[in-house]
Structures are given as structure tokens and as C-alpha cells.
Design a protein around this motif. Sequence first.
Motif, PDB file in Angstrom:
ATOM      1  N   GLN A  72       0.824  -1.220   0.000  1.00 31.40           N
ATOM      2  CA  GLN A  72       0.000   0.000   0.000  1.00 31.40           C
ATOM      3  C   GLN A  72       0.853   1.263   0.000  1.00 31.40           C
ATOM      4  N   LYS A  73       2.142   1.106   0.389  1.00 27.71           N
ATOM      5  CA  LYS A  73       3.038   2.248   0.606  1.00 27.71           C
ATOM      6  C   LYS A  73       2.489   3.190   1.682  1.00 27.71           C
ATOM      7  N   ALA A  74       1.807   2.604   2.653  1.00 30.05           N
ATOM      8  CA  ALA A  74       1.244   3.391   3.751  1.00 30.05           C
ATOM      9  C   ALA A  74       0.792   2.452   4.858  1.00 30.05           C
ATOM     10  N   GLY A  75       0.829   2.950   6.083  1.00 27.46           N
ATOM     11  CA  GLY A  75       0.319   2.176   7.203  1.00 27.46           C
ATOM     12  C   GLY A  75       0.774   2.768   8.521  1.00 27.46           C
ATOM     13  N   ARG A  76       0.028   2.442   9.554  1.00 25.70           N
ATOM     14  CA  ARG A  76       0.364   2.870  10.910  1.00 25.70           C
ATOM     15  C   ARG A  76       0.421   1.630  11.797  1.00 25.70           C
ATOM     16  N   ILE A  77       1.509   1.458  12.506  1.00 26.81           N
ATOM     17  CA  ILE A  77       1.629   0.390  13.495  1.00 26.81           C
ATOM     18  C   ILE A  77       1.794   1.060  14.850  1.00 26.81           C
ATOM     19  N   ILE A  78       0.892   0.727  15.774  1.00 32.05           N
ATOM     20  CA  ILE A  78       0.888   1.346  17.101  1.00 32.05           C
ATOM     21  C   ILE A  78       1.018   0.226  18.129  1.00 32.05           C
ATOM     22  N   ASN A  79       2.116   0.231  18.858  1.00 32.02           N
ATOM     23  CA  ASN A  79       2.417  -0.833  19.812  1.00 32.02           C
ATOM     24  C   ASN A  79       2.149  -0.371  21.235  1.00 32.02           C
ATOM     25  N   MET A  80       1.407  -1.191  21.970  1.00 33.08           N
ATOM     26  CA  MET A  80       1.121  -0.859  23.353  1.00 33.08           C
ATOM     27  C   MET A  80       2.267  -1.350  24.224  1.00 33.08           C
ATOM     28  N   SER A  81       3.039  -0.398  24.749  1.00 25.04           N
ATOM     29  CA  SER A  81       4.073  -0.714  25.721  1.00 25.04           C
ATOM     30  C   SER A  81       3.531  -0.347  27.096  1.00 25.04           C
ATOM     31  N   SER A  82       4.301   0.380  27.889  1.00 25.76           N
ATOM     32  CA  SER A  82       3.902   0.750  29.250  1.00 25.76           C
ATOM     33  C   SER A  82       4.872   1.803  29.741  1.00 25.76           C
ATOM     34  N   VAL A  83       4.462   2.558  30.756  1.00 24.99           N
ATOM     35  CA  VAL A  83       5.438   3.426  31.403  1.00 24.99           C
ATOM     36  C   VAL A  83       6.598   2.587  31.934  1.00 24.99           C
ATOM     37  N   LEU A  84       6.335   1.304  32.226  1.00 25.10           N
ATOM     38  CA  LEU A  84       7.395   0.404  32.686  1.00 25.10           C
ATOM     39  C   LEU A  84       8.232  -0.128  31.529  1.00 25.10           C
ATOM     40  N   GLY A  85       7.936   0.315  30.324  1.00 21.29           N
ATOM     41  CA  GLY A  85       8.807   0.078  29.189  1.00 21.29           C
ATOM     42  C   GLY A  85       9.793   1.208  28.987  1.00 21.29           C
ATOM     43  N   LEU A  86       9.747   2.183  29.893  1.00 22.38           N
ATOM     44  CA  LEU A  86      10.671   3.319  29.875  1.00 22.38           C
ATOM     45  C   LEU A  86      11.327   3.537  31.233  1.00 22.38           C
ATOM     46  N   LYS A  87      10.597   3.204  32.290  1.00 23.56           N
ATOM     47  CA  LYS A  87      11.072   3.407  33.656  1.00 23.56           C
ATOM     48  C   LYS A  87      10.726   2.155  34.458  1.00 23.56           C
ATOM     49  N   PRO A  88      11.720   1.346  34.855  1.00 27.60           N
ATOM     50  CA  PRO A  88      11.420   0.048  35.455  1.00 27.60           C
ATOM     51  C   PRO A  88      10.883   0.141  36.874  1.00 27.60           C
ATOM     52  N   PRO A 143      10.243  -2.726  40.477  1.00 24.76           N
ATOM     53  CA  PRO A 143      10.575  -4.056  41.003  1.00 24.76           C
ATOM     54  C   PRO A 143       9.387  -5.006  40.997  1.00 24.76           C
ATOM     55  N   TYR A 144       9.695  -6.298  41.104  1.00 23.82           N
ATOM     56  CA  TYR A 144       8.722  -7.378  41.312  1.00 23.82           C
ATOM     57  C   TYR A 144       7.889  -7.732  40.088  1.00 23.82           C
ATOM     58  N   VAL A 145       8.140  -7.098  38.965  1.00 28.85           N
ATOM     59  CA  VAL A 145       7.433  -7.442  37.724  1.00 28.85           C
ATOM     60  C   VAL A 145       8.452  -7.550  36.584  1.00 28.85           C
ATOM     61  N   ALA A 146       9.545  -8.258  36.845  1.00 25.08           N
ATOM     62  CA  ALA A 146      10.661  -8.290  35.895  1.00 25.08           C
ATOM     63  C   ALA A 146      10.267  -8.789  34.506  1.00 25.08           C
ATOM     64  N   PRO A 147       9.487  -9.864  34.360  1.00 24.13           N
ATOM     65  CA  PRO A 147       9.123 -10.284  32.998  1.00 24.13           C
ATOM     66  C   PRO A 147       8.335  -9.216  32.239  1.00 24.13           C
ATOM     67  N   TYR A 148       7.422  -8.559  32.945  1.00 25.92           N
ATOM     68  CA  TYR A 148       6.618  -7.520  32.306  1.00 25.92           C
ATOM     69  C   TYR A 148       7.496  -6.350  31.867  1.00 25.92           C
ATOM     70  N   VAL A 149       8.367  -5.894  32.765  1.00 29.66           N
ATOM     71  CA  VAL A 149       9.260  -4.782  32.428  1.00 29.66           C
ATOM     72  C   VAL A 149      10.140  -5.155  31.242  1.00 29.66           C
ATOM     73  N   ALA A 150      10.700  -6.357  31.263  1.00 30.84           N
ATOM     74  CA  ALA A 150      11.563  -6.791  30.167  1.00 30.84           C
ATOM     75  C   ALA A 150      10.793  -6.819  28.852  1.00 30.84           C
ATOM     76  N   SER A 151       9.563  -7.325  28.896  1.00 28.49           N
ATOM     77  CA  SER A 151       8.775  -7.415  27.662  1.00 28.49           C
ATOM     78  C   SER A 151       8.435  -6.041  27.114  1.00 28.49           C
ATOM     79  N   LYS A 152       8.127  -5.109  28.000  1.00 28.73           N
ATOM     80  CA  LYS A 152       7.718  -3.787  27.528  1.00 28.73           C
ATOM     81  C   LYS A 152       8.911  -2.948  27.071  1.00 28.73           C
ATOM     82  N   PHE A 153      10.071  -3.090  27.717  1.00 34.56           N
ATOM     83  CA  PHE A 153      11.275  -2.461  27.178  1.00 34.56           C
ATOM     84  C   PHE A 153      11.565  -3.021  25.790  1.00 34.56           C
ATOM     85  N   ALA A 154      11.358  -4.336  25.621  1.00 36.63           N
ATOM     86  CA  ALA A 154      11.595  -4.957  24.319  1.00 36.63           C
ATOM     87  C   ALA A 154      10.647  -4.416  23.264  1.00 36.63           C
ATOM     88  N   VAL A 155       9.385  -4.207  23.624  1.00 39.91           N
ATOM     89  CA  VAL A 155       8.430  -3.637  22.675  1.00 39.91           C
ATOM     90  C   VAL A 155       8.850  -2.231  22.272  1.00 39.91           C
TER      91      VAL A 155
END
Length: 254
Positions: free
Chosen positions: A127-143, A145-157
Motif C-alpha cells: 500500500q506504501k502506507a500504514g500505521r503500526i501502534i504498539n502498546m508498551s507501558s510506562v514500565l517500558g521506559l522506567k522500570p 521491582p517485582y514485575v521483571a518479565p513484564y518490564v523486560a517485555s515492555k522495554f523490548a516492545v
Amino acid sequence: MTSRPVALVTGAAKGIGLAISRRLAADGFAVALSDIDIREAEARAVELPDAVSLEHDVRNPGHARRVVEETLTRYGRIDVLVNNAGTNIHSHPTAEITDEDLDFVLDINLKGTFYSTRAVIPTMQAQKAGRIINMSSVLGLKPAPYVAPYVASKFAVTGLTQSLAAELAKDGITVNSVHPGIVATELHDRVTEGLSRLRGVSLDAATDYFEKEIPLGRYQTVDDVAALVAFLASDAAKDITGSSFKIDGGMGVA
């Protein structure tokens, strides 16, 4: 086929995903609501003016390909992909987190986002056009404690978003991430319950703790998040790519 722009929203049967689907429909989009809970997705799709429900386990790359194919069969195009499907576990010290816990969170939050995006890229490139919008989290920018898998996944996103933005700009495709703070959903309820257990306090006390972490002093709503996604899906955001948008009441700077 439709004359409307078309959005595919994952995890669309409830919570933030449903609010996004409703907002995009109100803005004139035809919406494909994909969710592992197909009965709930079906019930919600009939409430919208031009919508379809699709069964979708985002952990399965074959499902991602099928959902894209079925959306194209119904509508002929996909203008916006919102990778909203996500999960978390109860709060745990990292030493107590099992292999199964880690895989569960990464498979949905990271791999699910990757699979759906990979499946839609050829269509948007054509199409030569498109929008991709990924839902991360504030914990994908600022970690936190106690939710390490979630933080890791959202930093990865967040990192995946930036890599894709650099790769796909030449094809007219924008890729951005949205970083909610605390939104009153079933997903956050799990975190509140975990904090209550870890600290030996009531659920009300755990809720108060989270509210005090927000400079504006209030949780965000699903409609707040949907409004930001709608902006990124609109013509007003045509020149925005590779960016991270916090909607967190100030948590990310507190």
C-alpha cells in the motif's frame, strides 16, 4: 470491501483494546477486533457500525497470518495495526518467578506484537502506507521491582518499535509506541493483588500506594489511552514515527 480506513486491533474484546476499537469506529474506521476470547469479541463487534471479530491467540504466528488474511478478505486493506494484546503476572520477587511465568509474559507481550506486525508488513508495504501502534507501558521506559518479565517485555516492545520505525519509514509506514501508566483494568488488578500480598496490606492500601505514585493523583482511563491511539492513527500524526508516547499522569518523570 469498504470505503472506510481499516484498523486491526489485537486484544480488542475488553479493556483498553475495546476502548480503542470503539474510538476508532467513532472516527470512521472499519475495525477488526481480534481476541483469544472470540465470544466476547463477537458480542462487541456487533455493537460497532462496520466491524468483524476474529479469533486470535497472539502467541501463535499462524493465527497472526490468518487474522491478517481474513481482514484483507473482508475489507481489502489494513491501514492501522494496534498491537494491544498483553498480559502480566502477579507481583513476585524475581527469584520466585518460574520459567512458565517468564515464557507466558514474553510470548504474549513481545512475540505476540512481533508476529502480528510481521504478518501485516507486506500488506502495508504494498500500500506504501500504514500505521503500526504498539502498546508498551510506562514500565517500558522506567522500570519497577517485582514485575521483571513484564518490564523486560515492555522495554523490548519499545526497542522493537524503534527498530521497525527505522526499517519501514521508506515504505510510508509509521511505527510508534504508547506507554500507559496505571489504568483500572483486570491486568492492573493482578499487580495490585500481588503488591497487597507482598506487603501484607489490604487491597485498598495497595491501591492508595499506586495513586500516590502518580503526580496528577489519578489513574488513567481506557478512554484516555484510546484518544492517544486515535491521534496516532489520524492524519495529524502522519510525520510521527519511532516515538514513545507516555500517558501516565506524570509517573515517568516522578
